[in-house]
Design a protein around this motif. Structure first.
Motif: not given
Ligand code: GTR
Length: 409
Positions: A89-118
């Protein structure tokens, strides 16, 4: 009677009784500008990209190409099936890459990540130097139901899958619940869509991906993950699915040529059944009940199927020359079994152009007479809408035949 003379350019004449609308079927071997597809190069360089783009624009919507950050965490790894398999069982997590050269934090908060268990079952031999071919299929009800079944019989019913039989035949099985990638509701605030939104966007545009696109995307991300596992034969991953997930499996195989074979079980409307038949579920029925499965533009074809630039035989054709296996059930009239057969049949000219055998049946075979030997395979079995152990056995027969028999027990 054939709908022959007087057909517009680019239309394939088929017996009148096969369609409910005039104008024949789109010919997979004629380009939109009327140019015939005469060589494999014409197919690969012109017609295939054009057809893929047409399915994106008019049916499933365009899948974004942007990258996401992927994490993989093994949750469990144990022997199973009395030591005949390894269960992972593996948990895959998908995230928006950090935006911009400065690595601005993800503005979408928890919605910026999705997980699926394979959940993956691999034959024990895969750990000792014989990588296994793998059936990859999303499930409706959760990985535990794939393993153990469920007492809950509300639709869509999901019986347990024959994991032991598949493992004993030498196949691995990988699965995840489809809802992990996009919950199946007409709402685009969750699932993977928001990972790709432009600033201020809160739902896909007219020609952008719907839920089927998201499920197909998930299948490709699981494939990425499987290809990293040395126990998996990366050249023999078969994408399969039942019903709405059979639609998603075919679309995934069309988009992602790394899938070695595609299996569509009872996929019906928006799967491999011809939309122009209007038998059972129609474009109007499916886009009123499940508008979120497709791109918004698809709904405009409700009741106007003759104006669709594509039909679903061309979805099967996009899998060519890889093996495609289509399965129907006699009582599954909502999915139009005859329309599914025709979807397989009318994909065949593309296989033949590419030097592979198309469906080796011009008439729909009788129940329980599976057509396994040809590269496009088909069966219809007695009974209703379901993916049964017997269906799985035929999928493995077709995989044995076309991908090379694997040494099971
Ligand atoms: C039905 C739907 C079909 C099919 C099915 C399923 O309600 O009308 O298109 O996808 O669901 O996924 O079980």
């Amino acid at each position: 009677a054939e709908l022959g003379a007087g057909l517009p350019a680019g239309r394939l004449a088929v017996p009148e009784a096969e369609l409910s609308v005039p104008g024949g079927l789109p010919d997979p071997l004629v380009c939109a500008d009327g140019a015939p597809v005469l060589t494999p190069a014409d197919w690969w360089e012109r017609r295939r990209p054009e057809l893929l783009a047409a399915f994106e624009r008019h049916v499933y919507g365009r899948t974004p190409e942007g990258a996401v950050e992927v994490g993989a965490q093994v949750l469990a790894e144990d022997a199973a099936l009395d030591g005949r398999a390894t269960r992972v069982e593996t948990r895959l997590t998908f995230r928006r890459p950090a935006v911009g050269a400065a690595g601005a934090p993800d503005s979408q908060g928890s919605q910026g990540s999705v997980a699926a268990t394979v959940l993956t079952y691999l034959p024990a031999s895969a750990s000792t130097g014989s990588p296994a071919p793998v059936f990859l299929a999303l499930n409706f009800r959760g990985n535990d139901v794939v393993e153990n079944g469920s007492a809950d019989h509300t639709e869509p019913v999901q019986p347990p899958w024959p994991l032991a039989e598949l493992v004993d035949r030498g196949y691995g099985v990988a699965t995840a619940c489809y809802q992990d990638f996009d919950p199946d509701v007409d709402d685009f605030g969750n699932g993977v869509h928001p990972l790709f939104y432009a600033p201020g966007q809160n739902r896909p545009g007219e020609h952008e991906w719907g839920a089927l696109g998201a499920w197909a995307w998930g299948l490709s991300r699981i494939l990425d993950h499987l290809r990293e596992d040395r126990r998996v034969d990366a050249a023999r991953v078969i994408v399969a699915g039942h019903s709405r997930l059979g639609k998603a499996a075919m679309w995934a195989a069309a988009l992602d040529e790394r899938f070695a074979m595609a299996v569509s079980n009872n996929s019906g409307c928006g799967g491999v059944a011809l939309s122009r038949r209007r038998v059972g579920e129609t474009v109007e029925a499916i886009t009123s009940r499940f508008p979120h499965w497709f791109c918004p533009a698809f709904a405009a074809y409700a009741g106007r199927e003759e104006t669709l630039p594509v039909d679903q035989h061309e979805l099967v054709a996009l899998v060519a020359p890889r093996p495609a296996y289509v399965a129907s059930a006699e009582e599954d009239t909502w999915a139009d079994p005859y329309g599914e057969f025709l979807g397989a049949k009318y994909a065949s000219p593309v296989y033949e152009l590419l030097g592979a055998e198309g469906l080796a049946a011009t008439e729909q075979p009788s129940v329980d007479r599976p057509v396994v030997p040809s590269r496009v395979g088909y069966h219809i079995r007695p009974g209703g809408h379901a993916m049964t152990d017997g269906d799985w056995a035929r999928f493995a027969d077709a995989a044995d035949r076309h991908l090379g028999k694997v040494s099971g027990r």
